[in-house]
Design an enzyme around this catalytic site. Structure first.
Site, short mmCIF file in Angstrom:
data_model
loop_
_atom_site.label_atom_id
_atom_site.label_comp_id
_atom_site.label_asym_id
_atom_site.label_seq_id
_atom_site.Cartn_x
_atom_site.Cartn_y
_atom_site.Cartn_z
N SER A 89 -63.29 -12.22 -8.48
CA SER A 89 -62.06 -11.84 -7.80
C SER A 89 -60.84 -11.83 -8.71
CB SER A 89 -61.79 -12.77 -6.61
OG SER A 89 -61.51 -14.08 -7.05
N LYS A 133 -56.90 -18.22 -7.61
CA LYS A 133 -56.16 -17.02 -7.22
C LYS A 133 -54.77 -17.05 -7.84
CE LYS A 133 -59.61 -16.16 -4.41
NZ LYS A 133 -60.60 -15.10 -4.69
#
Length: 227
Positions: A89, A133
């Protein structure tokens, strides 16, 4: 004839032993004389004084080494905690299986900033793996996703890192207002990221942020600072 030979052999052995004993006593006497001479001219005392004079320096070095070891331990504990990346991701910055170092104390001195790559567990779930993230929205801000653009407090932000397009806004179908301790996070590869757009993650609270990911230590081909 036989008796004469045996006697001569014994005499030879006795003579050799006497010579060996004499030589041994001579060397012992020489060592004793040398030690006495060293005492008389003060060599031993001088050597002892040199050793005693060096003790403070030796103690100082031991103290310095101890301090260095302490700082090294603290550095590894607070700055060098390792976390493995799960999934892709955060491509191209991070790939699946990359091992990163996490700065655990940086956010004790300052708050997470927009663009920081943070490590957290959604909802503080200790049974979950760590998520990595990028911080997009800060406490008290509003976040909107409109036509592949991210708007903070009504203004579109320009991101200085590589990202993919946003085709799925998830739960962000309308403006989201962040609480005073909440952060909105996204993966850089937004086509393949479970982040604040997902109800399973949502907004990330400050207390659930483990630290800031700052360096990739393995594999060697990815080693380097995280930006």
């Amino acid at each position: 004839m036989r008796r004469t030979r045996r006697t001569a052999g014994r005499r030879g052995t006795s003579s050799g032993q006497r010579n060996y004993d004499i030589e041994k006593r001579r060397r012992k006497l020489e060592r004793r004389i040398r030690r006495q001479e060293m005492k008389e001219d003060g060599t031993i005392n001088e050597a002892m004084q040199v050793v005693l004079g060096m003790l403070p320096y030796i103690g100082g070095w031991i103290l310095k080494i101890g301090i260095v070891c302490l700082f090294a331990f603290a550095y590894i504990w607070f700055f060098g905690q390792k976390v493995s990346t799960v999934g892709d991701s955060m491509k191209p910055v991070l790939s699946n299986g990359d091992t990163v170092l996490v700065n655990r104390i940086v956010y004790n001195a300052m708050m997470p900033r927009r663009g920081d790559v943070v490590v957290f567990r959604p909802g503080g779930n200790k049974n979950s793996h760590y998520y990595i993230k990028r911080v997009i929205g800060l406490p008290g801000e509003t976040v909107e996703i409109i036509e592949n653009g991210i708007f903070i407090d009504g203004e579109r932000i320009e991101e200085e890192y590589e990202t993919s397009d946003i085709s799925d806004v998830g739960v962000v179908t309308e403006k989201i207002e962040l609480g005073e301790n909440e952060y909105f996070v996204l993966g850089d590869d937004r086509e393949n990221s479970v982040d604040s757009r997902s109800a399973d993650v949502g907004n990330v609270e400050r207390k659930d942020i483990y630290g800031k990911a700052w360096f990739v230590v393995s594999p060697l081909r990815h080693i380097g600072f995280i930006r």
